[in-house]
Design an enzyme around this catalytic site. Structure first.
Site, mmCIF file in Angstrom:
data_model
loop_
_atom_site.group_PDB
_atom_site.id
_atom_site.type_symbol
_atom_site.label_atom_id
_atom_site.label_comp_id
_atom_site.label_asym_id
_atom_site.label_seq_id
_atom_site.Cartn_x
_atom_site.Cartn_y
_atom_site.Cartn_z
ATOM 1 N N ASN A 143 -3.432 22.626 -66.563
ATOM 2 C CA ASN A 143 -3.846 22.703 -67.996
ATOM 3 C C ASN A 143 -3.434 21.261 -68.898
ATOM 4 O O ASN A 143 -3.846 21.035 -70.011
ATOM 5 C CB ASN A 143 -3.329 23.724 -68.531
ATOM 6 C CG ASN A 143 -1.690 24.010 -68.108
ATOM 7 O OD1 ASN A 143 -1.248 23.668 -67.140
ATOM 8 N ND2 ASN A 143 -0.858 24.478 -69.331
ATOM 9 N N ASP A 170 -7.820 24.947 -54.313
ATOM 10 C CA ASP A 170 -7.827 25.908 -55.632
ATOM 11 C C ASP A 170 -8.028 25.361 -56.738
ATOM 12 O O ASP A 170 -7.544 25.302 -57.755
ATOM 13 C CB ASP A 170 -6.317 26.277 -55.700
ATOM 14 C CG ASP A 170 -6.360 27.684 -56.647
ATOM 15 O OD1 ASP A 170 -7.195 28.377 -56.784
ATOM 16 O OD2 ASP A 170 -5.041 27.745 -57.392
ATOM 17 N N THR A 201 7.515 27.658 -70.241
ATOM 18 C CA THR A 201 8.051 28.627 -71.239
ATOM 19 C C THR A 201 8.123 29.878 -70.186
ATOM 20 O O THR A 201 8.188 31.063 -70.749
ATOM 21 C CB THR A 201 6.677 29.030 -72.005
ATOM 22 O OG1 THR A 201 5.605 29.182 -71.262
ATOM 23 C CG2 THR A 201 6.221 27.760 -73.278
ATOM 24 N N GLY A 228 11.456 37.359 -61.802
ATOM 25 C CA GLY A 228 11.638 36.556 -60.686
ATOM 26 C C GLY A 228 10.788 35.685 -60.155
ATOM 27 O O GLY A 228 11.015 35.235 -59.061
ATOM 28 N N GLU A 264 19.375 28.614 -60.174
ATOM 29 C CA GLU A 264 18.492 29.294 -59.104
ATOM 30 C C GLU A 264 18.403 28.236 -57.889
ATOM 31 O O GLU A 264 18.707 28.716 -56.919
ATOM 32 C CB GLU A 264 17.388 30.114 -59.582
ATOM 33 C CG GLU A 264 16.890 31.294 -58.505
ATOM 34 C CD GLU A 264 15.637 31.968 -58.833
ATOM 35 O OE1 GLU A 264 14.772 32.162 -58.218
ATOM 36 O OE2 GLU A 264 15.861 32.656 -59.808
ATOM 37 N N ALA A 265 17.865 27.352 -58.224
ATOM 38 C CA ALA A 265 17.664 26.512 -57.216
ATOM 39 C C ALA A 265 18.785 25.940 -56.491
ATOM 40 O O ALA A 265 18.846 25.470 -55.429
ATOM 41 C CB ALA A 265 16.503 25.224 -57.886
ATOM 42 N N VAL A 266 20.105 25.710 -57.393
ATOM 43 C CA VAL A 266 21.188 25.351 -56.870
ATOM 44 C C VAL A 266 21.570 26.421 -55.703
ATOM 45 O O VAL A 266 22.145 25.888 -54.393
ATOM 46 C CB VAL A 266 22.489 25.453 -57.957
ATOM 47 C CG1 VAL A 266 23.633 25.161 -57.409
ATOM 48 C CG2 VAL A 266 22.116 24.400 -58.723
ATOM 49 N N TRP A 301 19.621 27.903 -53.691
ATOM 50 C CA TRP A 301 18.822 27.611 -52.481
ATOM 51 C C TRP A 301 19.256 26.070 -51.869
ATOM 52 O O TRP A 301 18.752 25.792 -50.971
ATOM 53 C CB TRP A 301 17.350 27.636 -52.802
ATOM 54 C CG TRP A 301 16.781 29.038 -53.210
ATOM 55 C CD1 TRP A 301 17.087 29.601 -54.268
ATOM 56 C CD2 TRP A 301 16.283 29.759 -52.157
ATOM 57 N NE1 TRP A 301 16.373 30.790 -54.353
ATOM 58 C CE2 TRP A 301 16.049 30.988 -52.852
ATOM 59 C CE3 TRP A 301 16.039 29.812 -50.786
ATOM 60 C CZ2 TRP A 301 15.310 32.032 -52.222
ATOM 61 C CZ3 TRP A 301 15.142 30.957 -50.232
ATOM 62 C CH2 TRP A 301 15.065 32.035 -51.019
ATOM 63 N N LYS A 318 18.221 23.324 -53.511
ATOM 64 C CA LYS A 318 17.090 22.481 -53.782
ATOM 65 C C LYS A 318 17.766 21.722 -54.819
ATOM 66 O O LYS A 318 16.962 20.684 -55.275
ATOM 67 C CB LYS A 318 16.058 23.416 -54.236
ATOM 68 C CG LYS A 318 15.747 24.324 -52.839
ATOM 69 C CD LYS A 318 14.505 25.248 -53.492
ATOM 70 C CE LYS A 318 13.947 25.932 -52.318
ATOM 71 N NZ LYS A 318 13.214 27.163 -52.494
#
Length: 379
Positions: free
Chosen positions: A109, A257, A329, A335, A344-346, A348, A350
């Site tokens: 987009n 896709d 946004t 989740g 959250e990536a920390v 893992w 990442k």
């Protein structure tokens, strides 16, 4: 409640007039922009963002995002001549010093919107090292070279638009004829790519399909397909064109896709029994290797979902990115990957635990032009 001594009851004093601890010296005072001051008028973009950084809320996150991007761009490591041969990979500046490898991701987009020109500026000037896009982020760039996209309204009824052959992307309108023009443009290219593939396999043998990392061989991958489209469009308004010119790979793990997937599907009937083949394994090796070889890695993510996670997962291969800027946004409460904050990536691996990171909760079409004006374009 009687009060014969003129004092507040202790319960009120303790509850309402609770004493604060001393304010730490490193606390930043909340301040906005005072436009009554001459220096606040006609400000440069960089000064505007710096002033907004003390406003609070997303204005402060925006300021932090610009600081992180400035740092990821300015970091320099060792000179190439001082490195062992196996360390002479990753990104280097024009003087031969190590620099951050910057991975940029964006959703389709944003290419449909007017942010395309901002993204093209970054690629044209070699300000990023690799891109991850959705299929629409590839095809919409090409389609805009063939025909225009128009402003509409979010509230336009879908049934009426369908009857008129108008496709709505938010408050943007894309005539369906644009996709017909895209089909007319891309099918001869797919025909040629299939011919090159078959001739190459015939001359080299089927073993040429195994672990083939030759950038110029017609053993096609999604990134090679996109590179070829950038070469064929030969239009300086195109992101893909400049990525081709500047050898910046555009990865698209979900290349089917979208309209490109439709074209590839149609092509299987036309070319049957032969088929154009795209090797996604070579591409995952390529992007993960770029991450592993990077002296430092930075992520600039516009939007969420596949493009966000594909870059983050590549950075897992080096135990995490050193810098991360998210602009979207999405909220984390369902989740979703799009909504997840950098922390959250920390968890893992990442993003590194000591990395500089921020998430700006905002529409990228509003925020990212300001970011670019205050960072990449401020030189």
């Amino acid at each position: 409640m009687s009060n014969i001594d003129g004092k507040l009851p202790d319960i009120l004093s303790d509850a309402v007039l609770k004493q604060s601890v001393p304010v730490p010296d490193n606390f930043v005072k909340v301040e906005g922009i005072d436009y009554s001051k001459p220096e606040s008028r006609n400000m440069r973009s960089k000064d505007l963002i710096k002033s907004m950084a003390t406003m609070g809320f997303q204005a402060s996150s925006l300021g932090k995002a610009c600081d992180i991007i400035d740092e990821m761009r300015s970091w320099r490591g060792e000179h190439r001549d001082k490195l062992e041969e196996h360390d002479r990979k990753g990104s280097f500046d024009n003087d031969g010093y190590q620099k951050t490898t910057i991975f940029m991701g964006y959703t389709s987009n944003l290419i449909s919107s007017g942010l395309r020109e901002t993204l093209r500026f970054l690629v044209q000037n070699k300000m990023v090292d690799a891109i991850v896009a959705t299929a629409g982020g590839v095809e919409e760039d090409i389609i805009k070279c063939l025909a225009d996209t128009y402003l509409g309204e979010f509230s336009l009824p879908g049934k009426g638009l369908r009857d008129q052959g108008m496709n709505r992307i938010g408050n943007l309108l894309v005539p369906n004829d644009n996709y017909c023009k895209f089909e007319e443009w891309i099918v001869p290219i797919l025909d040629k790519m299939l011919e090159e593939q078959e001739n190459y396999v015939e001359s080299q043998g089927k073993d040429c399909l195994d672990s083939n990392f030759d950038q110029d061989s017609p053993v096609w991958t999604p990134s090679k397909l996109i590179r070829r489209l950038g070469k064929e469009i030969n239009d300086e308004s195109s992101v893909l064109y400049w990525a081709y010119k500047n050898d910046i790979p555009i990865f698209c793990p979900a290349v089917t896709d979208g309209s490109i997937g439709d074209m590839l599907f149609f092509h299987t009937f036309k070319a049957s029994p032969k088929q154009l083949r795209l090797d996604i394994v070579s591409d995952i090796r390529k992007i993960n290797s770029m991450s592993m070889e990077a002296s430092r890695a930075g992520m600039i993510i516009l939007g969420g979902g596949l493009i966000k996670h594909h870059i983050a997962n590549a950075c897992l291969m080096r135990n995490g990115a050193d810098y991360a800027v998210y602009i979207n946004t999405g909220q984390e409460f369902d989740g979703s990957d799009a909504g997840a904050r950098p922390d959250e990536a920390v968890s893992w691996g990442k993003i590194k635990a000591d990395a500089k990171s921020v998430k700006v909760y905002a529409d990228a079409t509003v925020v990212f032009p300001l970011v670019v004006a205050a960072t990449f374009a401020s030189e």
